[in-house]
Design an enzyme around this catalytic site. Structure first.
Site, mmCIF file in Angstrom:
data_model
loop_
_atom_site.group_PDB
_atom_site.id
_atom_site.type_symbol
_atom_site.label_atom_id
_atom_site.label_comp_id
_atom_site.label_asym_id
_atom_site.label_seq_id
_atom_site.Cartn_x
_atom_site.Cartn_y
_atom_site.Cartn_z
ATOM 1 N N SER A 229 25.824 -32.831 19.632
ATOM 2 C CA SER A 229 27.100 -32.216 19.999
ATOM 3 C C SER A 229 26.844 -31.065 20.975
ATOM 4 O O SER A 229 26.255 -31.272 22.029
ATOM 5 C CB SER A 229 27.847 -31.751 18.744
ATOM 6 O OG SER A 229 29.194 -31.448 19.037
ATOM 7 N N GLU A 359 32.699 -40.939 15.743
ATOM 8 C CA GLU A 359 32.780 -39.519 16.088
ATOM 9 C C GLU A 359 33.905 -38.831 15.300
ATOM 10 O O GLU A 359 33.865 -38.787 14.099
ATOM 11 C CB GLU A 359 32.934 -39.339 17.603
ATOM 12 C CG GLU A 359 31.755 -39.900 18.409
ATOM 13 C CD GLU A 359 30.469 -39.101 18.300
ATOM 14 O OE1 GLU A 359 30.441 -38.067 17.609
ATOM 15 O OE2 GLU A 359 29.446 -39.531 18.892
ATOM 16 N N HIS A 453 31.158 -37.960 13.548
ATOM 17 C CA HIS A 453 30.388 -36.943 14.250
ATOM 18 C C HIS A 453 29.436 -36.263 13.264
ATOM 19 O O HIS A 453 29.849 -35.867 12.175
ATOM 20 C CB HIS A 453 31.365 -35.919 14.836
ATOM 21 C CG HIS A 453 30.800 -35.056 15.913
ATOM 22 N ND1 HIS A 453 30.366 -35.557 17.113
ATOM 23 C CD2 HIS A 453 30.633 -33.712 15.998
ATOM 24 C CE1 HIS A 453 29.964 -34.563 17.895
ATOM 25 N NE2 HIS A 453 30.099 -33.434 17.222
#
Length: 541
Positions: A229, A359, A453
């Protein structure tokens, strides 16, 4: 008495005596700590960590120091032995005071404790200085450029990865948000480094690694930076920074390919001017910013960002995503990422890049228990007469698709940007690129979290047992973690993620689209979702 019976009697009598004469073999306790244990000399002084299950562990080692908005410099040296057994402070940030229970459950956040003097790092190593030079893997945490820390998630612990691959793991804290990315360069030479101070910290950490990691059993000539990220975004930034060249040799970007351009200096300086206005300060009072409280500075900074964003919208300019982050300052970041000069900086750096199937989409309201009719109605609004083609493309890309939600919660934000970064890097004559797509679906909470995610991080670090709330902790998760962690280790060691536990993983090119699908069944596919991405994004990637 028969001879046989006499011998048997002697044996019975002798065995207890033999047992008395033997010492029971003692096993080392899980924690070994104390004077003279895990003690290492660094440039700044001697540090003492501890040994946990055979792994030498050091936490909170200062790698630099810095005044507010100033470039980092070497840390103050010390005499004696510095205890380095617990994590250092994290950068001040907006810490949440409420959470969504079901979303917080799999993450298990540890917010740590805050202090602006936060430039510290942590090291895990199988052995201290010896003849063997081990690959070094430097982890850059997520949280965008505004939050997070090296202690935020249990998956960041480096012990298991160190054990698995005979590698040295380093994790880093650095300055974030307004402390790391406020461009005050318009107000004098003193503040020339303020725009990207948070990234300068990371360069300082890599310089520390170069100068000290051999003492921890690591090879300063074989350093991989990897992050997820925001951490992946930081990896991209360092690939574009001339001052970082030579400090790392391989790069891994996990769900972090969103840095496609850096904020232009002119725009960043508008934010700084708006900040002064919010605080009722004149340019000649700029030094006051170094002494006001973080809380006041942070609040004014958020208002300044909104003010500039609103002004841009009023002028019809795109303002989405304006926030703290890397700045095209002409110095630390002299080029935009797509410029040939920027691409040349990282031409010789092998790249492993990828994202997860879902995600953030599992958290979109109304998707979890949607019916097929509801899913089709949802898709009809987005794709109109292309809806049937979209449904067919989903089934082609993901043959395992069964639930209605599986058609609507596929990520189309990170994945296209991952392909874009890979395409830009995979040019003739450049170092190899390897692509992955993590599709493994977590069984936790009736499968609600899917491949969300951060889901791949416990697999990369081989930390399934530490992250059971996220992964379920089952056998399938452990098997995949073994394969993934070995791939990351292989890449760190050689620049190639191939190992016997996975199918052959060829280099990625924009033509072959070679992508390793990481799941219970690992598969190599060429352009696995090309048609789907074209329909979903409306363009050819």
């Amino acid at each position: 008495m028969k001879v046989k019976e006499i011998l048997l009697s002697l044996i019975v009598l002798t065995l207890p005596l033999l047992a008395i004469g033997q010492t029971k073999k003692e096993t080392a306790p899980p924690i070994v700590a104390g004077k003279g244990i895990a003690t290492v000399s660094t440039e700044s002084g001697t540090v003492r960590g501890y040994i946990h299950n055979g792994t030498f562990t050091f936490k909170g080692i200062p790698y630099a120091k810095a005044e507010r908005f100033m470039a980092p410099s070497k840390p103050d040296s010390w005499t004696g032995v510095r205890s380095s057994m617990s994590y250092g402070p994290v950068c001040p940030m907006d810490i949440t005071t409420t959470v969504n229970d079901e979303i917080e459950f799999p993450f298990h956040h540890d917010w740590g404790y805050t202090n602006e003097n936060c430039l510290s790092l942590n090291v895990w190593t199988p052995h201290l200085t010896d003849a063997k030079k081990r690959p070094v893997m430097v982890w850059l945490h997520g949280g965008g450029f505004t939050g997070g820390s090296s202690v935020e998630l249990p998956s960041y612990d480096g012990e298991n990865l160190t054990k698995k691959g005979d590698v040295v793991i380093v994790t880093v804290n650095h300055r974030l948000n307004i402390l790391g990315f406020l461009d005050l360069s318009a107000y004098g030479e003193k503040y020339k480094s303020s725009a990207n101070a948070g990234l300068l910290d990371l360069v300082a950490a890599l310089q520390w690694v170069k100068q000290n990691i051999a003492q921890f059993g690591g090879d300063p000539g074989n350093v991989t930076i990897f992050g997820q990220s925001g951490g992946g975004g930081k990896v991209t930034c360092l690939m574009n920074a001339p001052s970082a060249k030579g400090l790392f040799h391989k790069a891994i970007v996990q769900s972090g390919s969103y840095i496609t351009n850096f904020t232009e200096r002119e725009l960043a300086q508008k934010v700084s001017a708006a900040l002064l206005n919010e605080l009722h300060l004149q340019p000649n009072q700029i030094d006051s910013l170094q002494t006001i409280s973080y809380e006041r500075l942070n609040a004014a900074g958020k208002k300044a960002l909104r003010h500039v964003s609103d002004g841009m919208k009023a002028e019809g300019l795109p303002a989405f995503g304006l926030g703290w982050g890397p700045i095209h300052d002409g110095n630390f970041l002299p080029y935009q990422p797509t410029e040939p000069a920027a691409m040349a900086l990282s031409k010789d750096i092998p790249l492993l890049v990828g994202s997860t199937k879902n995600e953030f989409t599992p958290f979109v309201p109304g998707t979890r228990d949607i019916t097929m009719d509801g899913a089709k109605a949802n898709l009809q609004k987005k794709y109109g007469d292309k809806t049937e083609a979209y449904l067919a493309a989903v089934k082609k890309a993901y043959p395992e698709t069964v639930k209605p939600s599986d058609y609507i919660d596929i990520d189309f934000n990170f994945r296209p940007l991952t392909v874009r970064q890979a395409n830009g890097k995979a040019v003739p004559g450049a170092a190899p690129v390897y692509m992955y797509l993590f599709t493994w679906q977590s069984p936790v909470l009736d499968g609600a979290y899917k491949a969300m995610h951060c889901m791949e991080i416990p697999f990369v670090f081989d930390n399934i047992s530490r992250c059971e709330e996220m992964t379920g902790g089952g056998q399938e998760a452990h098997i995949l973690a073994d394969k993934m962690s070995r791939a990351w280790i292989a890449f760190a060691r050689t620049g190639n993620p191939n190992h016997k536990g996975l199918p052959n993983w060829p280099q990625y090119t924009s033509e072959n689209g070679a992508t390793m699908i990481l799941d219970n069944v690992n598969q190599m596919k060429n352009n696995p979702d090309k048609e789907l991405l074209q329909i979903a994004t409306g363009k050819s990637l």
